[in-house]
Design a protein around this motif. Structure first.
Motif, PDB file in Angstrom:
ATOM      1  N   GLN A   1       0.780  -1.581  -0.212  1.00 23.93           N
ATOM      2  CA  GLN A   1      -0.066  -0.373   0.233  1.00 23.93           C
ATOM      3  C   GLN A   1       0.749   0.828   0.126  1.00 23.93           C
ATOM      4  O   GLN A   1       0.824   2.364  -0.537  1.00 23.93           O
ATOM      5  N   ASN A   2       2.164   1.408   0.991  1.00 27.51           N
ATOM      6  CA  ASN A   2       3.039   2.062   0.949  1.00 27.51           C
ATOM      7  C   ASN A   2       3.313   2.731  -0.018  1.00 27.51           C
ATOM      8  O   ASN A   2       4.256   3.562  -0.065  1.00 27.51           O
ATOM      9  N   ILE A   3       4.074   2.031  -1.313  1.00 28.84           N
ATOM     10  CA  ILE A   3       4.678   1.933  -2.022  1.00 28.84           C
ATOM     11  C   ILE A   3       4.172   1.982  -3.655  1.00 28.84           C
ATOM     12  O   ILE A   3       3.427   0.980  -3.993  1.00 28.84           O
ATOM     13  N   PRO A   4       4.249   3.037  -4.049  1.00 30.96           N
ATOM     14  CA  PRO A   4       4.038   3.434  -5.998  1.00 30.96           C
ATOM     15  C   PRO A   4       4.531   2.429  -6.780  1.00 30.96           C
ATOM     16  O   PRO A   4       5.253   2.367  -6.470  1.00 30.96           O
ATOM     17  N   THR A   5       3.951   2.267  -7.758  1.00 33.55           N
ATOM     18  CA  THR A   5       4.553   1.418  -8.989  1.00 33.55           C
ATOM     19  C   THR A   5       4.589   2.530 -10.466  1.00 33.55           C
ATOM     20  O   THR A   5       2.857   4.043 -10.084  1.00 33.55           O
ATOM     21  N   CYS A   6       4.519   2.296 -11.379  1.00 35.23           N
ATOM     22  CA  CYS A   6       4.559   2.634 -12.458  1.00 35.23           C
ATOM     23  C   CYS A   6       4.995   1.762 -13.695  1.00 35.23           C
ATOM     24  O   CYS A   6       5.960   0.647 -13.917  1.00 35.23           O
ATOM     25  N   TRP A   7       4.905   1.750 -14.707  1.00 37.02           N
ATOM     26  CA  TRP A   7       4.701   1.357 -16.039  1.00 37.02           C
ATOM     27  C   TRP A   7       5.888   2.127 -16.891  1.00 37.02           C
ATOM     28  O   TRP A   7       5.861   3.200 -17.381  1.00 37.02           O
ATOM     29  N   LEU A   8       6.880   0.837 -17.513  1.00 42.45           N
ATOM     30  CA  LEU A   8       7.419   1.011 -18.185  1.00 42.45           C
ATOM     31  C   LEU A   8       7.238   0.930 -18.979  1.00 42.45           C
ATOM     32  O   LEU A   8       7.142  -0.227 -19.703  1.00 42.45           O
ATOM     33  N   LYS A   9       7.895   1.617 -20.528  1.00 48.63           N
ATOM     34  CA  LYS A   9       8.074   1.051 -21.983  1.00 48.63           C
ATOM     35  C   LYS A   9       9.806   0.542 -22.024  1.00 48.63           C
ATOM     36  O   LYS A   9       9.882   1.708 -22.227  1.00 48.63           O
TER      37      LYS A   9
END
Length: 196
Positions: A126-134
């Motif tokens: 919950q406390n750690i954001p994620t993101c998507w890379l290409k």
């Protein structure tokens, strides 16, 4: 000649037989009932997405051989949000086990890709954001994307190969759900056969 495009689900071994494990693992034969075809390159057990299979040995060798530098594009979910410095390190090459990776195209996706949920789901912190890379590579060393993102401090959580080839000439996963396969179209086959 046979040319097959498969959307490999998470947890499927990229081979038709498995004598190395006492535990039964899903194999390509559980999805693809076509004899005498072989994967072009590999996707790890914990990676998903585009896998080509063929009985054309010459094409298989040319597409899998790093010297031909065919682009492969991945959507990669990473833990936390990389800054520009980390992205530039990925773009210019990362040293992994005394080997400097080739330059890569890397950018943050503005929207999360519309993939079905992974089974099993990735861990949710919950406390750690994620993101998507290409990320587009022109080589495919063992666990390369995972090692690259880990080396810059942003571990890979989910990895999906989405296309092979450049923007103007590519085979991609459009229309295939995980576990589905189809024969390549004659246009796609001709494109693959003319890849330099």
């Amino acid at each position: 000649m046979k040319y097959i495009l498969f959307n490999k689900p998470y947890g499927v071994l990229c081979q038709f037989t498995d004598n190395s494990s006492k535990q039964k693992r899903p194999l390509l034969k559980d999805y693809i009932p076509i004899p005498n075809v072989y994967p072009v390159g590999r996707l790890d057990l914990d990676s998903e997405g585009l896998l080509l299979l063929t009985d054309n040995g010459q094409l298989q060798n040319r597409l899998a051989n790093p010297k031909f530098a065919h682009p492969r594009t991945y959507y990669v979910q990473v833990e936390r949000i990389p800054d520009e410095s980390a992205l530039n390190r990925l773009r210019h090459g990362i040293t992994i086990k005394n080997y400097l990776t080739r330059k890569a195209k890397v950018r943050i996706l503005s929207e999360e890709p519309d993939f079905p949920p992974r089974i099993p789901p990735i861990r949710d912190r919950q406390n750690i954001p994620t993101c998507w890379l290409k990320i587009t590579l022109t080589e495919g060393r063992n666990r390369q994307v995972r090692r690259m993102t880990a080396a810059v401090g942003f571990p890979t959580l989910r990895l999906v190969r989405v296309s092979l080839g450049s923007n103007s000439q590519q085979v991609n996963l459009t229309g295939l759900q995980p576990g589905q396969w189809r024969n390549l179209t004659s246009q796609e086959i001709n494109m693959l056969l003319t890849f330099k």
